[in-house]
Design a protein around this motif. Sequence first.
Motif, mmCIF file in Angstrom:
data_model
loop_
_atom_site.group_PDB
_atom_site.id
_atom_site.type_symbol
_atom_site.label_atom_id
_atom_site.label_comp_id
_atom_site.label_asym_id
_atom_site.label_seq_id
_atom_site.Cartn_x
_atom_site.Cartn_y
_atom_site.Cartn_z
ATOM 1 N N LEU A 1 0.828 -1.202 0.000
ATOM 2 C CA LEU A 1 0.000 0.000 0.000
ATOM 3 C C LEU A 1 0.863 1.254 0.000
ATOM 4 O O LEU A 1 0.555 2.233 -0.681
ATOM 5 C CB LEU A 1 -0.918 -0.019 1.227
ATOM 6 N N PHE A 2 1.964 1.217 0.747
ATOM 7 C CA PHE A 2 2.872 2.365 0.777
ATOM 8 C C PHE A 2 3.420 2.663 -0.613
ATOM 9 O O PHE A 2 3.446 3.817 -1.061
ATOM 10 C CB PHE A 2 4.026 2.103 1.748
ATOM 11 N N VAL A 3 3.863 1.631 -1.308
ATOM 12 C CA VAL A 3 4.444 1.825 -2.640
ATOM 13 C C VAL A 3 3.414 2.389 -3.612
ATOM 14 O O VAL A 3 3.687 3.348 -4.350
ATOM 15 C CB VAL A 3 5.019 0.491 -3.171
ATOM 16 N N LEU A 4 2.217 1.796 -3.616
ATOM 17 C CA LEU A 4 1.188 2.249 -4.550
ATOM 18 C C LEU A 4 0.725 3.667 -4.228
ATOM 19 O O LEU A 4 0.532 4.490 -5.128
ATOM 20 C CB LEU A 4 -0.002 1.289 -4.530
ATOM 21 N N CYS A 5 0.561 3.964 -2.935
ATOM 22 C CA CYS A 5 0.125 5.307 -2.544
ATOM 23 C C CYS A 5 1.226 6.341 -2.772
ATOM 24 O O CYS A 5 0.946 7.490 -3.121
ATOM 25 C CB CYS A 5 -0.316 5.316 -1.087
ATOM 26 N N TYR B 1 -1.756 -6.831 -20.721
ATOM 27 C CA TYR B 1 -0.346 -7.215 -20.810
ATOM 28 C C TYR B 1 0.374 -7.262 -19.460
ATOM 29 O O TYR B 1 1.550 -7.606 -19.409
ATOM 30 C CB TYR B 1 0.383 -6.257 -21.749
ATOM 31 N N GLY B 2 -0.315 -6.918 -18.385
ATOM 32 C CA GLY B 2 0.299 -6.989 -17.068
ATOM 33 C C GLY B 2 0.371 -5.624 -16.404
ATOM 34 O O GLY B 2 1.071 -4.730 -16.892
ATOM 35 N N ARG B 3 -0.356 -5.454 -15.287
ATOM 36 C CA ARG B 3 -0.402 -4.147 -14.625
ATOM 37 C C ARG B 3 0.920 -3.811 -13.961
ATOM 38 O O ARG B 3 1.359 -2.659 -13.993
ATOM 39 C CB ARG B 3 -1.546 -4.152 -13.608
ATOM 40 N N LYS B 4 1.556 -4.789 -13.331
ATOM 41 C CA LYS B 4 2.842 -4.528 -12.688
ATOM 42 C C LYS B 4 3.881 -4.111 -13.724
ATOM 43 O O LYS B 4 4.640 -3.161 -13.503
ATOM 44 C CB LYS B 4 3.317 -5.775 -11.940
ATOM 45 N N LYS B 5 3.909 -4.824 -14.841
ATOM 46 C CA LYS B 5 4.886 -4.533 -15.888
ATOM 47 C C LYS B 5 4.735 -3.094 -16.386
ATOM 48 O O LYS B 5 5.719 -2.342 -16.496
ATOM 49 C CB LYS B 5 4.690 -5.516 -17.050
ATOM 50 N N LEU B 6 3.513 -2.688 -16.666
ATOM 51 C CA LEU B 6 3.293 -1.324 -17.149
ATOM 52 C C LEU B 6 3.516 -0.296 -16.050
ATOM 53 O O LEU B 6 4.031 0.798 -16.317
ATOM 54 C CB LEU B 6 1.887 -1.189 -17.734
ATOM 55 N N PHE B 7 3.144 -0.630 -14.816
ATOM 56 C CA PHE B 7 3.360 0.283 -13.687
ATOM 57 C C PHE B 7 4.845 0.614 -13.551
ATOM 58 O O PHE B 7 5.220 1.787 -13.396
ATOM 59 C CB PHE B 7 2.833 -0.372 -12.412
ATOM 60 N N LEU B 8 5.694 -0.398 -13.620
ATOM 61 C CA LEU B 8 7.140 -0.180 -13.501
ATOM 62 C C LEU B 8 7.673 0.604 -14.695
ATOM 63 O O LEU B 8 8.547 1.476 -14.538
ATOM 64 C CB LEU B 8 7.860 -1.521 -13.387
ATOM 65 N N ALA B 9 7.139 0.317 -15.878
ATOM 66 C CA ALA B 9 7.566 1.080 -17.067
ATOM 67 C C ALA B 9 7.175 2.546 -16.934
ATOM 68 O O ALA B 9 7.958 3.445 -17.264
ATOM 69 C CB ALA B 9 6.943 0.470 -18.324
ATOM 70 N N PRO C 1 -3.603 4.673 -13.545
ATOM 71 C CA PRO C 1 -4.601 3.601 -13.669
ATOM 72 C C PRO C 1 -4.068 2.227 -13.305
ATOM 73 O O PRO C 1 -4.787 1.421 -12.698
ATOM 74 C CB PRO C 1 -5.008 3.669 -15.145
ATOM 75 N N THR C 2 -2.818 1.922 -13.669
ATOM 76 C CA THR C 2 -2.287 0.604 -13.311
ATOM 77 C C THR C 2 -2.070 0.492 -11.802
ATOM 78 O O THR C 2 -2.303 -0.570 -11.205
ATOM 79 C CB THR C 2 -0.968 0.322 -14.049
ATOM 80 N N GLY C 3 -1.637 1.588 -11.166
ATOM 81 C CA GLY C 3 -1.477 1.579 -9.715
ATOM 82 C C GLY C 3 -2.802 1.389 -9.006
ATOM 83 O O GLY C 3 -2.899 0.633 -8.026
ATOM 84 N N GLY D 1 -9.438 -3.083 -14.217
ATOM 85 C CA GLY D 1 -8.714 -2.067 -14.981
ATOM 86 C C GLY D 1 -9.655 -1.122 -15.695
ATOM 87 O O GLY D 1 -9.408 0.083 -15.761
ATOM 88 N N LEU D 2 -10.757 -1.686 -16.237
ATOM 89 C CA LEU D 2 -11.749 -0.845 -16.896
ATOM 90 C C LEU D 2 -12.400 0.107 -15.888
ATOM 91 O O LEU D 2 -12.562 1.302 -16.150
ATOM 92 C CB LEU D 2 -12.821 -1.718 -17.551
ATOM 93 N N ALA D 3 -12.769 -0.442 -14.722
ATOM 94 C CA ALA D 3 -13.437 0.380 -13.711
ATOM 95 C C ALA D 3 -12.508 1.454 -13.160
ATOM 96 O O ALA D 3 -12.878 2.624 -13.057
ATOM 97 C CB ALA D 3 -13.957 -0.510 -12.581
#
Length: 472
Positions: free
Chosen positions: A32-36, A92-100, A137-139, A410-412
């Motif tokens: 939660l800390f990382v995402l926030c 394609y992967g939320r973590k992958k895009l989040f890091l990108a 959005p990915t976060g 992801g849509l929501a």
Amino acid sequence: MTTDTRTPAVSGPHTAAPENTPRLTGRAKLVLFVLCAAQFMVALDFSVLNVALPALGRDLGLSRSGLQWAVTAFTLPSGGFLLLFSRMGDLYGRKKLFLAGLAVFTAASLLATFAWDPASFLAGRALQGLGAAVIVPTGMSLLTTTFPEGPLRDKALGISGTLLSLGFTVGMVLGGVMTDTLGWRSTMGLLAVAGLLVLFLAPGLLSESRTPERPRLDVPGAVTVTGGLLALIYALSTAAERGFGGTDVRAALAAGLVLLAAFVVVESKSPAPLVSLPMLGRRTVAWGNIGGLVTFSMMSTVVFVLTLYLQETLRLSSFLTGLVFGVQGVTSAVAGAYAPRFIGRFGARRVLIGSLLAQGAFTGVLLGMGAESGALLAALAVSVASMGHLGAIISYGVIVTSGVPDEEQGLATGLVTTTQQVGLTVGIPLLGVLATTQDALFDGVRLVLGIDAALVIAAALLVAAGLGRRKA
């Protein structure tokens, strides 16, 4: 997970006894800390540069009219590409895009920090916006898929919503202090350091998340919605500076509306739509996002016109103006801490409606400010209005994402975050321009605050009618 939207989070109290309420584990707290932290960083970027613009312009040789592009260069891609990257994360992967997105944002912040001319700085700002369009959005999707629906998700959304609002407020205060002491480049350097920290922690904490099926990306939908949002945000951002009379503004506005209309037609026929029209047809999704759009757009307008009032009418310094909004930040934090508890007890529907009413009512209280005094009233009224604003942010996020299966989160959340970004963008051009075009600024500020308060209260009543009394 069932797609039944009749959840306690939406309209009634959670049924679990207090002693059975799940608690966040140590690892969950770190996630939660990382995402926030990532969300806070992006929110900070929206405002940290505002008070530094004059110093930046002198240093880089940006004209007064060119300074708006320091903001517009960020908001164009951050708002325009949200839905596209939200869906790409699902596929394609939320973590992958989040890091990108984090990597792009951090590199762009470094470019803006060491910019040597206007072009390099604006390029850095545009890339920051592109990174933000991926991170937000990915976060949010990673947050809603990591924390199960119910008290844990409500708490996580509460913390995230609080930091989102605090980031905007803290940015205004911190930007002034850092610019005065370390120079404008330090504001961009701060974002680069924050990005590196999150990028270091995130890979080992986050788990990959994507939809189980891999349908093709809806390219026509992506082109029309991205083009429509880009055109609309450009038109509204430019109108805030030059009004709606320019040919480019009117052409962009028309193009944006046409492309968004085409997007609706495309989505109705697409086998794998970027936005599910049946999802938009959900009462909770439609009316929840309307409440979110109003609370974001109208509160950003209040902050804008209050800044003009405090500095140009009352002649307060940037530091004292920052203190006024600092009080707002404290009350927002309090509201963010208690909102999930109220949602658990009374339901998100009631909290959203009550929060909008509080925001609108205390925006109306600001009409009591005078032309020669009113800073204390401004600090108190905007602080209580911000408590309502925070309650609305958290409750509309709960409403929109409740009852949605993981493969559609992801849509929501893409709709939630698009509402946030568009709301932050459209309020000032639509209403703020009224304050700056009146013969007397104080009269313009009062006009805008009156309209703002009326719109928020009207939205509360419409959302109440739209969501209804029954569980949605």
